[in-house]
Write a protein that holds these residues in place. Structure first.
Motif, PDB file in Angstrom:
ATOM      1  N   UNK A   1      25.961   8.450 -12.970  1.00 21.28           N
ATOM      2  CA  UNK A   1      27.226   8.689 -12.279  1.00 21.28           C
ATOM      3  C   UNK A   1      27.182   9.961 -11.446  1.00 21.28           C
ATOM      4  N   UNK A   2      26.493  10.975 -11.952  1.00 16.97           N
ATOM      5  CA  UNK A   2      26.415  12.253 -11.237  1.00 16.97           C
ATOM      6  C   UNK A   2      25.137  12.402 -10.418  1.00 16.97           C
ATOM      7  N   UNK A   3      24.448  11.290 -10.163  1.00 19.62           N
ATOM      8  CA  UNK A   3      23.202  11.322  -9.390  1.00 19.62           C
ATOM      9  C   UNK A   3      23.313  10.467  -8.134  1.00 19.62           C
ATOM     10  N   UNK A   4      22.760  10.962  -7.057  1.00 22.07           N
ATOM     11  CA  UNK A   4      22.570  10.175  -5.847  1.00 22.07           C
ATOM     12  C   UNK A   4      21.251   9.423  -5.976  1.00 22.07           C
ATOM     13  N   UNK A   5      21.288   8.103  -5.835  1.00 21.88           N
ATOM     14  CA  UNK A   5      20.077   7.292  -5.933  1.00 21.88           C
ATOM     15  C   UNK A   5      19.432   7.206  -4.551  1.00 21.88           C
ATOM     16  N   UNK A   6      18.398   8.009  -4.368  1.00 19.14           N
ATOM     17  CA  UNK A   6      17.768   8.134  -3.060  1.00 19.14           C
ATOM     18  C   UNK A   6      16.607   7.153  -2.918  1.00 19.14           C
ATOM     19  N   UNK A   7      16.698   6.299  -1.925  1.00 17.63           N
ATOM     20  CA  UNK A   7      15.647   5.312  -1.676  1.00 17.63           C
ATOM     21  C   UNK A   7      14.478   5.978  -0.946  1.00 17.63           C
ATOM     22  N   UNK A   8      13.275   5.896  -1.517  1.00 19.48           N
ATOM     23  CA  UNK A   8      12.123   6.613  -0.972  1.00 19.48           C
ATOM     24  C   UNK A   8      10.958   5.658  -0.727  1.00 19.48           C
ATOM     25  N   UNK A   9      10.327   5.787   0.444  1.00 20.38           N
ATOM     26  CA  UNK A   9       9.109   5.052   0.765  1.00 20.38           C
ATOM     27  C   UNK A   9       8.126   6.015   1.406  1.00 20.38           C
ATOM     28  N   UNK A  10       6.966   6.173   0.794  1.00 20.51           N
ATOM     29  CA  UNK A  10       5.927   7.068   1.311  1.00 20.51           C
ATOM     30  C   UNK A  10       4.802   6.204   1.866  1.00 20.51           C
TER      31      UNK A  10
ATOM     32  N   UNK B   1       0.807  -1.218   0.000  1.00 18.51           N
ATOM     33  CA  UNK B   1       0.000   0.000   0.000  1.00 18.51           C
ATOM     34  C   UNK B   1       0.843   1.274   0.000  1.00 18.51           C
ATOM     35  N   UNK B   2       2.184   1.120  -0.064  1.00 14.28           N
ATOM     36  CA  UNK B   2       3.079   2.269   0.015  1.00 14.28           C
ATOM     37  C   UNK B   2       3.618   2.649  -1.366  1.00 14.28           C
ATOM     38  N   UNK B   3       4.057   3.876  -1.468  1.00 13.31           N
ATOM     39  CA  UNK B   3       4.767   4.310  -2.673  1.00 13.31           C
ATOM     40  C   UNK B   3       6.263   4.081  -2.448  1.00 13.31           C
ATOM     41  N   UNK B   4       6.863   3.230  -3.271  1.00 12.26           N
ATOM     42  CA  UNK B   4       8.278   2.886  -3.124  1.00 12.26           C
ATOM     43  C   UNK B   4       8.997   3.163  -4.439  1.00 12.26           C
ATOM     44  N   UNK B   5      10.013   3.993  -4.383  1.00 18.89           N
ATOM     45  CA  UNK B   5      10.679   4.381  -5.621  1.00 18.89           C
ATOM     46  C   UNK B   5      12.092   4.881  -5.344  1.00 18.89           C
ATOM     47  N   UNK B   6      12.879   4.966  -6.420  1.00 20.31           N
ATOM     48  CA  UNK B   6      14.229   5.526  -6.355  1.00 20.31           C
ATOM     49  C   UNK B   6      14.205   6.884  -7.037  1.00 20.31           C
ATOM     50  N   UNK B   7      14.696   7.867  -6.345  1.00 18.19           N
ATOM     51  CA  UNK B   7      14.713   9.229  -6.855  1.00 18.19           C
ATOM     52  C   UNK B   7      16.152   9.627  -7.174  1.00 18.19           C
ATOM     53  N   UNK B   8      16.410  10.060  -8.388  1.00 25.64           N
ATOM     54  CA  UNK B   8      17.746  10.511  -8.785  1.00 25.64           C
ATOM     55  C   UNK B   8      17.913  11.979  -8.422  1.00 25.64           C
ATOM     56  N   UNK B   9      18.862  12.252  -7.526  1.00 23.52           N
ATOM     57  CA  UNK B   9      19.082  13.614  -7.068  1.00 23.52           C
ATOM     58  C   UNK B   9      20.528  14.040  -7.320  1.00 23.52           C
ATOM     59  N   UNK B  10      20.759  15.314  -7.581  1.00 25.79           N
ATOM     60  CA  UNK B  10      22.132  15.794  -7.811  1.00 25.79           C
ATOM     61  C   UNK B  10      22.966  15.719  -6.540  1.00 25.79           C
ATOM     62  N   UNK B  11      24.264  15.523  -6.711  1.00 29.26           N
ATOM     63  CA  UNK B  11      25.168  15.493  -5.561  1.00 29.26           C
ATOM     64  C   UNK B  11      25.344  16.877  -4.953  1.00 29.26           C
TER      65      UNK B  11
END
Length: 470
Positions: A421-430, A95-105
């Protein structure tokens, strides 16, 4: 140093503003980079000629259009790259939103090199901008004219609050590395790569190191004589051999050598005429230091093709060396010049053993019309890249990652791989604040019933493996 500290502070403040995170800003900067390349092509051609006597064909294909195509590819795909990547969920998180968000360093440092001073500075820049970072660029001081022009042009086209260029030599580079960056991308020699990595370790900064190495080329008994000779000569002598993915040495039997060396000599005459020194298509060595280094390497083995040189013009002819041994000077370092050593081996197995006892190369090549030979070389060796029946051309496809392994590099880039390579892969769960009853099984007091419920809800079930054989 004070000026740089102020610039770095400006870049960090700009990044915190959040402007680089917008798709509009990123695409705007990429469009500006295209304008820089298109509106200044003649100027770029002139400085490349001054530095390396790089002819128009090589400069357009391997520098200007190479970088431009990287920008276009990013513009065509960036909208999908920045989208959150949905991941598989288990019963507990259904029932959760689970995704990887690419964010700049944040603020990243890109250190370029001289052999391809436009390509190897601007191509990683495309990835850094696409990922939403602020960037400090350090062109190589060795390619003086190109670096000076880029240092002038980049602030005119890209936003100075988000992209800065710093010139200078090794001292200036070391001064830059004293500061904390959020990511460092370096292209160059393994010796300087170690220095960059040590400096980055002081701040626990992630690094990408695109280095080099001695790229082996095995030519099998079943090789196609004409195409092998033409492709080897082109790859080795393109940019006067100053290419990190060029074939660095050939392994073959004496029988293959007897056929191959005259065919390479004929290819050289076809490409550059009887005297390559007079050819408008053959480049020059970057500076006196590298010329003298290559002069020493010419003493290895015996010259079978070429060997002529002229110090004043920094000219070294397309050269093939035979009777080379593993202990010769030309086998102790990356050649990085128009010299191709040939070493004899008795079999494919001996060639594989020779390659595997040395440091892992940036690229590995095999020429054979026997698919089994190609397969055995691919499966029993390790390298950053691999190509059969050609060389260097794997660089032209930006859907393939580019990078080394072990001593030849750390990390990959090109196309989507640059963005990653230039992105932080941020683990997200809402998660929802409600439905607390669903969580009761994980709370104390514990019992076997709760344990069994959680095992049932979280255990990963084994599925059959379907393997594809190439």
């Amino acid at each position: 140093m004070m000026a740089f500290a102020e610039t770095l502070l400006r870049l960090r403040s700009a990044f915190v503003s959040g402007k680089t995170r917008t798709l509009e800003f990123r695409t705007g900067q990429l469009d500006a980079l295209i304008n820089l390349l298109e509106q200044n092509e003649e100027k770029l051609l002139r400085v490349l000629y001054k530095d390396l006597r790089k002819c128009k064909f090589e400069a357009v294909i391997a520098e200007i259009r190479f970088a431009r195509n990287e920008v276009i590819y990013a513009l065509n795909n960036i909208a999908s790259w920045v989208e959150p990547e949905l991941v598989e969920r288990n019963f507990v998180t259904m029932m959760d939103q689970c995704f990887i968000r690419s964010e700049p360093f944040g603020v990243v440092l890109i250190i370029g090199t001289w052999s391809y001073p436009i390509q190897l500075l601007l191509t990683p820049l495309v990835g850094a901008i696409s990922a939403g970072n602020c960037v400090v660029l350090k062109p190589s001081e060795v390619s003086t004219n190109t670096s000076e022009l880029l240092a002038t042009l980049i602030p005119k086209y890209l936003d100075k609050d988000y992209v800065a260029v710093f010139s200078g030599g090794p001292v200036e580079t070391m001064n830059l590395l004293v500061y904390k960056f959020d990511n460092i991308f370096y292209t160059g020699s393994s010796t300087i790569g170690k220095t960059v990595m040590k400096a980055a370790a002081e701040h626990l900064t992630p690094v990408t190191l695109e280095l080099g190495g001695k790229n082996p080329c095995y030519v099998d008994l079943s090789f196609n004589l004409e195409s092998t000779a033409h492709r080897l000569a082109w790859g080795r002598f393109f940019n006067a051999g100053q290419t990190c993915v060029a074939p660095d040495y050939v392994l073959c039997t004496p029988e293959v050598q007897r056929l191959l060396v005259p065919a390479i000599e004929q290819a050289v005459h076809t490409f550059y005429g009887k005297d390559p020194k007079d050819s408008p298509d053959f480049g020059r060595i970057i500076n006196d230091q590298h010329f003298q280094r290559l002069q020493q390497l010419l003493k290895s083995g015996r010259v079978a093709v070429g060997g002529q040189s002229e110090e004043q013009d920094r000219y070294i002819a397309p050269t093939v060396l035979v009777e080379v041994t593993e202990s010769d000077a030309v086998m102790q370092e990356e050649v990085f010049g128009p010299i191709l050593p040939v070493l004899n081996v008795g079999s494919l197995e001996e060639a594989i053993e020779f390659i595997n006892r040395r440091r892992k190369p940036l690229a590995l090549y095999v020429y054979s019309t026997n698919n089994q030979v190609v397969k055995e070389m691919l499966e029993n060796t390790s390298s950053g890249g691999f190509c059969s029946n050609d060389n260097v051309v794997q660089m032209a496809l930006n859907t393939l990652p580019f990078g080394g392994v072990g001593f030849s590099g750390l990390g990959i880039y090109r196309g989507k791989f640059s963005f990653d390579t230039f992105s932080q892969k941020r683990a997200c769960m809402l998660k929802s604040a409600g439905m607390e009853i669903m969580n009761s099984a994980r709370y104390p007091p514990y019992n076997d019933q709760k344990l069994n419920i959680l095992i049932w809800a979280t255990d990963i079930k084994k599925r059959g493996c379907v393997c594809r054989v190439l």
